[in-house]
Design a protein around this motif. Structure first.
Motif, PDB file in Angstrom:
ATOM      1  N   GLN A   1       0.789  -1.223   0.000  1.00 18.81           N
ATOM      2  CA  GLN A   1       0.000   0.000   0.000  1.00 18.81           C
ATOM      3  C   GLN A   1       0.827   1.282   0.000  1.00 18.81           C
ATOM      4  O   GLN A   1       0.303   2.349  -0.351  1.00 18.81           O
ATOM      5  N   ALA A   2       2.101   1.201   0.381  1.00 16.97           N
ATOM      6  CA  ALA A   2       2.939   2.400   0.414  1.00 16.97           C
ATOM      7  C   ALA A   2       3.210   2.902  -1.003  1.00 16.97           C
ATOM      8  O   ALA A   2       3.267   2.125  -1.961  1.00 16.97           O
ATOM      9  N   ASP A   3       3.404   4.202  -1.101  1.00 20.07           N
ATOM     10  CA  ASP A   3       3.727   4.798  -2.407  1.00 20.07           C
ATOM     11  C   ASP A   3       5.145   4.459  -2.849  1.00 20.07           C
ATOM     12  O   ASP A   3       5.410   4.308  -4.037  1.00 20.07           O
ATOM     13  N   GLY A   4       6.065   4.375  -1.888  1.00 21.53           N
ATOM     14  CA  GLY A   4       7.460   4.106  -2.203  1.00 21.53           C
ATOM     15  C   GLY A   4       8.095   3.235  -1.139  1.00 21.53           C
ATOM     16  O   GLY A   4       7.475   2.935  -0.112  1.00 21.53           O
ATOM     17  N   PHE A   5       9.345   2.852  -1.366  1.00 22.68           N
ATOM     18  CA  PHE A   5      10.027   1.891  -0.500  1.00 22.68           C
ATOM     19  C   PHE A   5      11.467   2.333  -0.276  1.00 22.68           C
ATOM     20  O   PHE A   5      12.204   2.593  -1.230  1.00 22.68           O
ATOM     21  N   PHE A   6      11.858   2.411   0.999  1.00 22.89           N
ATOM     22  CA  PHE A   6      13.221   2.789   1.388  1.00 22.89           C
ATOM     23  C   PHE A   6      13.772   1.672   2.272  1.00 22.89           C
ATOM     24  O   PHE A   6      13.146   1.307   3.266  1.00 22.89           O
ATOM     25  N   ALA A   7      14.920   1.107   1.900  1.00 27.98           N
ATOM     26  CA  ALA A   7      15.481  -0.015   2.654  1.00 27.98           C
ATOM     27  C   ALA A   7      16.894   0.290   3.131  1.00 27.98           C
ATOM     28  O   ALA A   7      17.734   0.757   2.352  1.00 27.98           O
ATOM     29  N   ILE A   8      17.131   0.002   4.394  1.00 27.90           N
ATOM     30  CA  ILE A   8      18.482   0.049   4.950  1.00 27.90           C
ATOM     31  C   ILE A   8      19.069  -1.342   4.748  1.00 27.90           C
ATOM     32  O   ILE A   8      18.561  -2.317   5.296  1.00 27.90           O
ATOM     33  N   VAL A   9      20.109  -1.420   3.938  1.00 24.09           N
ATOM     34  CA  VAL A   9      20.657  -2.709   3.515  1.00 24.09           C
ATOM     35  C   VAL A   9      22.077  -2.919   4.036  1.00 24.09           C
ATOM     36  O   VAL A   9      22.940  -3.427   3.319  1.00 24.09           O
ATOM     37  N   ASN A  10      22.298  -2.570   5.284  1.00 22.87           N
ATOM     38  CA  ASN A  10      23.578  -2.843   5.927  1.00 22.87           C
ATOM     39  C   ASN A  10      23.639  -4.318   6.303  1.00 22.87           C
ATOM     40  O   ASN A  10      22.606  -4.970   6.467  1.00 22.87           O
ATOM     41  N   GLY A  11      24.859  -4.804   6.495  1.00 23.59           N
ATOM     42  CA  GLY A  11      25.059  -6.197   6.887  1.00 23.59           C
ATOM     43  C   GLY A  11      25.615  -7.020   5.743  1.00 23.59           C
ATOM     44  O   GLY A  11      25.556  -6.620   4.577  1.00 23.59           O
ATOM     45  N   THR A  12      26.176  -8.143   6.087  1.00 27.03           N
ATOM     46  CA  THR A  12      26.708  -9.056   5.077  1.00 27.03           C
ATOM     47  C   THR A  12      26.252 -10.472   5.382  1.00 27.03           C
ATOM     48  O   THR A  12      26.919 -11.173   6.126  1.00 27.03           O
ATOM     49  N   PRO A  13      25.148 -10.898   4.881  1.00 23.37           N
ATOM     50  CA  PRO A  13      24.226 -10.176   3.989  1.00 23.37           C
ATOM     51  C   PRO A  13      23.294  -9.273   4.785  1.00 23.37           C
ATOM     52  O   PRO A  13      23.200  -9.395   6.001  1.00 23.37           O
TER      53      PRO A  13
END
Length: 158
Positions: A68-80
């Motif tokens: 339902q959100a208009d957009g998507f922001f992801a914090i992609v820290n870590g390995t993986p």
């Protein structure tokens, strides 16, 4: 006029110090740019974690919010990066959401010289201008030359 909603996927709600010190910085930065931030740890507080089935309810609520959100922001820290964030990102890619990625983790986590992370994570970004959707500092979020500010300006004008 409604502000564009932006789902904030991150692992920062699982640890008290991250939740108190890191997560608010992202929420505030995104809000100051004009986004209505949908932060799942805050939004799922209405679910009673003492009742059976709470985990499934949380997962379904998060999927609904991504949808339902208009957009998507992801914090992609870590390995993986956090596996829950990766599932949410996959949903956002499949739904063709505007996607923005944040990584200030200096560790290499890639299978390609072209991308700083697994190449599949970039399938939802433009091929040649993906760097406009990729951020490595909170200060960069406000850069008017990058995609987030441009998207929020155009989404807010709808």
């Amino acid at each position: 006029m409604a502000r564009p909603s932006l789902y904030l996927a991150s692992p920062y709600g699982f640890a008290p110090q991250w939740k108190e010190q890191l997560l608010p910085q992202f929420c505030q930065a995104l809000k100051s740019l004009g986004a209505e931030v949908w932060e799942p740890f805050e939004r799922n507080n209405q679910i009673d974690l003492s009742k059976p089935g709470w985990a499934y309810q949380v997962a379904c609520a998060d999927v609904r919010d991504v949808e339902q959100a208009d957009g998507f922001f992801a914090i992609v820290n870590g390995t993986p990066p956090d596996e829950g964030v990766m599932v949410e990102l996959g949903i956002a890619i499949a739904l063709h959401k505007p996607i923005f990625l944040f990584r200030d983790d200096f560790r290499v986590c890639s299978d390609s010289e072209d991308y700083p992370l697994n190449l599949m994570l970039f399938a939802g970004l433009p091929e040649h201008s993906w760097r406009d959707h990729f951020y490595s500092s909170i200060a960069d979020l406000a850069d008017p030359a990058k995609a987030l500010v441009r998207w929020l300006s155009s989404a807010g004008a709808r």
